[in-house]
Scaffold this motif. Structure first.
Motif, PDB file in Angstrom:
ATOM      1  N   PHE A 147       2.040   1.710  -3.456  1.00  0.00           N
ATOM      2  CA  PHE A 147       0.943   2.163  -4.326  1.00  0.00           C
ATOM      3  C   PHE A 147       0.683   3.658  -4.142  1.00  0.00           C
ATOM      4  N   PRO A 183      -5.764   9.505  -8.322  1.00  0.00           N
ATOM      5  CA  PRO A 183      -6.199   8.177  -7.922  1.00  0.00           C
ATOM      6  C   PRO A 183      -7.449   8.232  -7.059  1.00  0.00           C
ATOM      7  N   SER A 209       1.125   6.548  -6.847  1.00  0.00           N
ATOM      8  CA  SER A 209      -0.025   7.374  -7.198  1.00  0.00           C
ATOM      9  C   SER A 209       0.326   8.853  -7.116  1.00  0.00           C
ATOM     10  N   ALA A 268      -3.680  -1.053  -3.050  1.00  0.00           N
ATOM     11  CA  ALA A 268      -3.044  -1.752  -4.156  1.00  0.00           C
ATOM     12  C   ALA A 268      -3.686  -3.109  -4.398  1.00  0.00           C
ATOM     13  N   ARG A 297       0.833  -1.206   0.000  1.00  0.00           N
ATOM     14  CA  ARG A 297       0.000   0.000   0.000  1.00  0.00           C
ATOM     15  C   ARG A 297       0.864   1.250   0.000  1.00  0.00           C
ATOM     16  N   ARG A 322      -5.801   1.210 -11.194  1.00  0.00           N
ATOM     17  CA  ARG A 322      -4.597   1.199 -10.369  1.00  0.00           C
ATOM     18  C   ARG A 322      -3.491   2.084 -10.949  1.00  0.00           C
ATOM     19  N   SER A 323      -3.309   2.038 -12.264  1.00  0.00           N
ATOM     20  CA  SER A 323      -2.189   2.753 -12.871  1.00  0.00           C
ATOM     21  C   SER A 323      -2.515   4.197 -13.217  1.00  0.00           C
ATOM     22  N   ILE A 339     -10.006  -3.403  -4.885  1.00  0.00           N
ATOM     23  CA  ILE A 339     -10.846  -2.412  -5.565  1.00  0.00           C
ATOM     24  C   ILE A 339     -12.297  -2.796  -5.289  1.00  0.00           C
ATOM     25  N   VAL A 369      -8.650   3.425  -2.846  1.00  0.00           N
ATOM     26  CA  VAL A 369      -8.215   2.188  -3.476  1.00  0.00           C
ATOM     27  C   VAL A 369      -6.854   1.772  -2.943  1.00  0.00           C
ATOM     28  N   GLU A 382      -6.872  -2.587 -14.340  1.00  0.00           N
ATOM     29  CA  GLU A 382      -5.470  -2.184 -14.374  1.00  0.00           C
ATOM     30  C   GLU A 382      -5.334  -0.658 -14.430  1.00  0.00           C
TER      31      GLU A 382
END
Length: 443
Positions: A8, A30, A12, A36, A5, A379-380, A39, A34, A376
């Protein structure tokens, strides 16, 4: 806080800081909640493709469904029970919070993303309000029922920096991408026309039914929402709603939103110069419904034409395929559908003008690829395969085609002003007209 996390959140922050370098429309912020590895998604509209989208999305690690919403309590109870049964053995059963009003669902701060699988006339409002609530959105195609709504949805995605994926899942298909790459390679020579079509074998029986009281458990006023007030009729409800102008646009906005999208992708275009259409309810004139069972639409792009063909009740379409896209060039034709693609070389004096090659078959599950791409990108924070702009562009074509058919005349489109040239009535059809008290939100 776990190491994953922390990583992540650090990534972010870096992505957000680089926001000014991202392409136009790319979400940089982000979701606030959320992690990592988790979701939390919610489904708005639990029938048909909404349920298919959700169950596909749940195949991805770290994705869980925390809420369901539907105006039909029968559907809501059914999907909640099915979701509980899907819980892996040895883990606590999944018990999502149930809602009858999507606005209450959007107040739930534990939701990171929503899947919108409602009838078409209910795509715009939930999508925009979800963006405003800081949630990412997977919305079924067509993006909305008017061009005006589509433009607002694009604006909302950009303003609130949300990931919006439209359910045009061919965009995530490997064989579709391979076909498009071949088309764009120039090997076909000059492409003079592109054919798109859907000849669907269903719909041979669709009898007229009388109005009746809404079924128990159905909030019919909420189902109508921004659409005109009408008595309940089963033909206008689950599934077959798409054959009535109040809620959808027939085969054009159903299959056309898929096939025409592939033509736009292959030819790298976004808007036509003009549109003309012809058709009618020729095959089944006594059927219920309003949209045509037979129609052809021609889009002029200046350097090539795009043709859309549709038919209900028959399946022998062009190239003996019930649906597909054909890119027709001087040296050969690429034909592609959901089963694969092939090259049909032109000949001259008994010689192929292009080297022959075996047909390429589809493999895997393109819907699963599309929902995985959405996950994906949540997250990205990268642009998904079918962002809001892509959904808007194909919806523009579908709506212009239907408008040309309904008005019975050629329409000249001005992309800069978002109007039909010298045609006030057509330009009025570009706009959204909502039934009170529903109103389009300000973006």
């Amino acid at each position: 806080m776990t190491t994953s996390r922390r990583r992540f959140l650090r990534q972010s922050t870096q992505i957000a800081a680089a926001g000014a370098l991202l392409p136009t429309g790319l979400a940089a912020a982000p979701p606030s909640s959320v992690a990592a590895d988790t979701i939390s998604v919610a489904l708005i509209g639990g029938n048909s493709m909404g349920w298919a989208d959700l169950t596909s999305m749940l195949k991805n690690p770290g994705v869980r469904c925390v809420a369901l919403c539907d105006v039909d309590q029968n559907v809501l109870n059914k999907r909640a029970a099915e979701l509980e049964k899907m819980t892996p053995v040895g883990t606590p059963p999944t018990k999502p919070v149930l809602y009858n009003d999507f606005r209450k669902l959007l107040e739930n701060k534990g939701i990171d993303a929503v899947v919108i699988g409602t009838p078409d006339h209910w795509h715009c409002l939930p999508a925009i309000m979800a963006c405003q609530a800081g949630k990412d959105v997977y919305v079924e195609k067509p993006m909305a029922t008017t061009i005006d709504e589509c433009n607002l949805m694009v604006a909302a995605a950009r303003k609130h920096q949300r990931i919006v994926q439209v359910g045009q899942w061919q965009r995530s298909g490997e064989h579709w991408k391979a076909a498009v790459d071949f088309v764009r390679s120039g090997k076909l020579g000059t492409i003079r026309t592109v054919k798109t079509w859907a000849y669907m074998p269903y719909g041979k029986t669709f009898p007229v039914l009388p109005d009746e009281p809404a079924p128990a458990g159905v909030d019919y006023a909420m189902w109508l929402g921004p659409a005109p007030k009408r008595p309940f009729n089963r033909n206008r409800f689950h599934g077959s709603f798409r054959y009535f102008w109040d809620y959808a646009g027939g085969l054009m906005t159903d299959w056309g939103a898929h096939m025409i999208d592939m033509a736009l992708w292959g030819m790298n275009v976004t808007a036509p110069k003009s549109v003309v259409a012809a058709g009618g309810r020729f095959g089944f004139p006594d059927h219920a419904g309003e949209t045509p069972d037979t129609m052809q639409v021609v889009y002029d792009f200046g350097h090539f034409t795009l043709l859309w063909e549709q038919a209900i009740g028959i399946a022998r379409g062009p190239y003996d395929r019930e649906h597909g896209v054909a890119f027709i060039g001087n040296l050969g034709t690429v034909v592609v559908d959901r089963n694969g693609w092939e090259l049909l070389p032109e000949t001259d004096n008994g010689q192929y003008l292009l080297p022959a090659q075996p047909p390429k078959r589809m493999y895997g599950n393109d819907l699963d690829r599309h929902t995985r791409n959405f996950v994906e990108c949540i997250r990205s924070r990268q642009q998904p395969n079918a962002p809001a702009e892509v959904g808007r562009n194909v919806a523009l074509h579908a709506h212009l085609g239907n408008m040309a058919y309904r008005l019975g005349r050629k329409l000249v489109w001005n992309e800069a002003t978002q109007t039909v040239v010298d045609d006030p009535k057509a330009t009025e059809m570009v706009k959204a007209h909502y039934n009170s008290p529903w109103q389009l939100p300000t973006v």
